[in-house]
Design an enzyme around this catalytic site. Structure first.
Site, short mmCIF file in Angstrom:
data_model
loop_
_atom_site.label_atom_id
_atom_site.label_comp_id
_atom_site.label_asym_id
_atom_site.label_seq_id
_atom_site.Cartn_x
_atom_site.Cartn_y
_atom_site.Cartn_z
N TRP B 101 -17.80 -29.33 53.95
CA TRP B 101 -18.17 -28.13 54.84
C TRP B 101 -17.71 -28.27 56.26
CZ3 TRP B 101 -17.98 -23.47 52.90
CH2 TRP B 101 -18.36 -23.36 51.53
N ASP B 171 -23.64 -26.29 61.98
CA ASP B 171 -23.82 -25.51 60.72
C ASP B 171 -24.94 -25.90 60.17
OD1 ASP B 171 -23.68 -24.17 58.33
OD2 ASP B 171 -21.59 -25.17 57.77
N LYS B 195 -29.09 -19.67 51.36
CA LYS B 195 -29.60 -20.77 50.89
C LYS B 195 -31.34 -20.93 51.41
CE LYS B 195 -24.92 -22.78 51.37
NZ LYS B 195 -24.87 -22.95 49.98
#
Lengths: 359, 359
Positions: B101, B171, B195
């Protein structure tokens, strides 16, 4: 009790769709979890997503050489994505200006290329109208021609699809699925879901395949139509629940006769409401007959001081969200697919009663 | 029956939240319509949106000089929005690379400026780890330093917040609200909702006010943080239902002791699962202890041929979505806030039984 909801967007959804979503909210098809708790790449979710696309293709008779994308960001993000994807080498496009939404689209496009604006909003006998195409000075070298089929705020709608040999790009946010449409006449059709498709947070893009691969280098990657098309709109996690709910709306449309049947009902609803307004001295609609929207019906009261009272009494009668857009005032009844004929009849009855008591 | 759902995202939501959403789906607070059928500018909806923000501010103790934005497009659109908003005149930033990511974020940033990549993913005794900050060559003139707190796919998490005099951009998609966090150490925190916050289709951005006004001219307008901050995240229609559901999750967190209580449970869950894996010869986790994620626990089976059988039997035991990410394989249990301790206990029981039968 469910009221009649005339909101312009996020707008009414079919009660049957909400009931189905409610029933399967905690445990989708006996799988032990909600559809919104599933990976977008799971077999179950992908089947839901693909069925939604297949049903939409059936409803709109979308040709095979068109891709259907389920994106995020609203029509407003498409105002940027369209020029970034489609301006191409000429860096030039024509934008037809008919109201607030087509203006927003063209202002954003002007940040990315040479935009030729065609002012097509005119007045005929004091009413708003769209000029005949013969009066437009379209460019010879435009990469595309953009317009908004239905101005949601103004209640102004094109009577027919413009003719051009350039790819036609159209914002159908508030009129998609309200009437049959020949998709093959377009290069790209886009629509925010929150009016006639599903909940907010989803944006449909229907694009002819030959237009996919022309993005400008500075485009944010997930706005590239080519990448989204290759990845089934799953370059990243899509708005899964909104996609699922839109799929339920498509199923509901198919079960109720599809777009043709919906169009007939929409014409009846529009005829009933405009007919009553025209017959009344108390209410008025500011649009010429040919360009009246069958989805968004703005109207004014003879005495503007009564607006607040009108809205309060309407709400007490379970007729919700009839205030006009904050930029124009007055009243507006949005009568999308999910608003039944009975809802419009109830509105007309109330309007008539209100006029008699206050006229 | 509700199963235990270990999906990495879109992920499990608290059952109590889904029950509340289900109950008010067709008729929100007796108003006669669903919350998703309401204008985002209506008094009722704005109150819902503002309460969600206020509750989040309470949960995370967000200082007053930070704006909270509720956006669309996922963390992936932020991969573009962050450099487009924050690179400023230097056009330079540092990106710490620890996995898939953070790599996606830096690859997108490289399209917009001079990105200095710090490779902080290392191996210690054959296990994945994050190198000490003393080994990083951070730039003197970076506009910001970016990292991903928790690599959802790798299960690799920072043990502490990096120290820097530059704005820190992080993030937090898969670890936000899982543990207390000193927001004042950051310039910008962002997180996809799907999430630990709510359903897919919503992205949180928490940004220090002095960073708002530096966007590059080519930025798509609705990605401008300054405009969204000025307009309460309503430059255009936001993802209203996802925002509402996230608000219900924030209420649920506050009712259950807030982030501190959640953190204690998360530590217990992680200790139980990692403890069992470490005690077993049949399972293994590839991360050094200091960098083990408390949210995403990847693990392998001694015999990879048994993976399919493991997943099938787990599903039959109502333990769902334990397959690792398609890019790495193996298993992964995501144990976000909505996965209760009992769920992790049930997983460990199953794993132990499976190992005994197949070890």
């Amino acid at each position: 009790m469910r009221a009649y909801n005339f909101c312009a967007g996020p707008a009414a959804l079919p009660t049957a769709v909400l009931e189905k979503a409610q029933a399967e909210m905690l445990d989708w098809h006996g799988k032990g979890l909600s559809i919104m708790e599933m990976s977008h790449r799971s077999k179950d979710y992908v089947a839901v997503a693909e069925k939604a696309e297949a049903d939409l293709r059936k409803l709109m008779n979308i040709p095979e050489n068109y891709k259907v994308l389920f994106l995020q960001g609203g029509a407003s993000l498409q105002f940027s994505a369209i020029p970034l994807n489609l301006l191409g080498k000429n860096d030039k496009a024509d934008y037809i200006h008919t109201g607030i939404w087509s203006e927003k689209a063209l202002k954003e496009a002007q940040r990315y290329g040479d935009i030729h604006v065609v002012n097509a909003g005119i007045q005929i006998d004091g009413k708003h109208a769209i000029s005949a195409q013969s009066e437009w000075d379209l460019s010879a070298d435009a990469a595309y021609v953009h317009y908004a089929d239905n101005e949601t705020i103004g209640g102004l709608q094109f009577a027919s699809i413009p003719e051009t040999d350039k790819p036609l790009v159209c914002d159908y946010s508030s009129s998609i699925l309200s009437a049959p449409l020949d998709v093959s006449k377009f290069g790209l059709i886009y629509a925010g879901a929150q009016k006639n498709i599903g909940p907010a947070g989803l944006t449909l893009v229907i694009i002819r395949e030959d237009l996919l691969d022309q993005a400008k280098p500075e485009i944010p990657s997930i706005l590239k139509y080519s990448d989204q098309a290759k990845n089934g709109s799953m370059v990243n996690t899509p708005s899964t629940y909104a996609w699922y709910l839109s799929g339920l709306v498509f199923e509901w449309l198919l079960e109720n006769g599809g777009v043709d049947a919906m169009h007939q009902t929409n014409l009846e609803k529009a005829k009933l409401l405009y007919g009553y307004i025209d017959s009344s001295d108390f209410y008025a609609n500011p649009i010429v007959e040919a360009n009246r929207s069958i989805m968004n019906v703005p109207f004014t009261l003879a005495n503007a001081d009564l607006e607040k009272q009108f809205l309060q009494e309407a709400e007490a009668n379970h007729l919700l969200n009839l205030a006009g857009h904050r930029s124009v005032g007055g009243m507006r009844a949005s009568i999308y697919n999910a608003v039944p004929l009975e809802g419009v009849q109830a509105l007309v009855n109330f309007m008539d009663d209100f006029a008699k008591r206050n006229g």
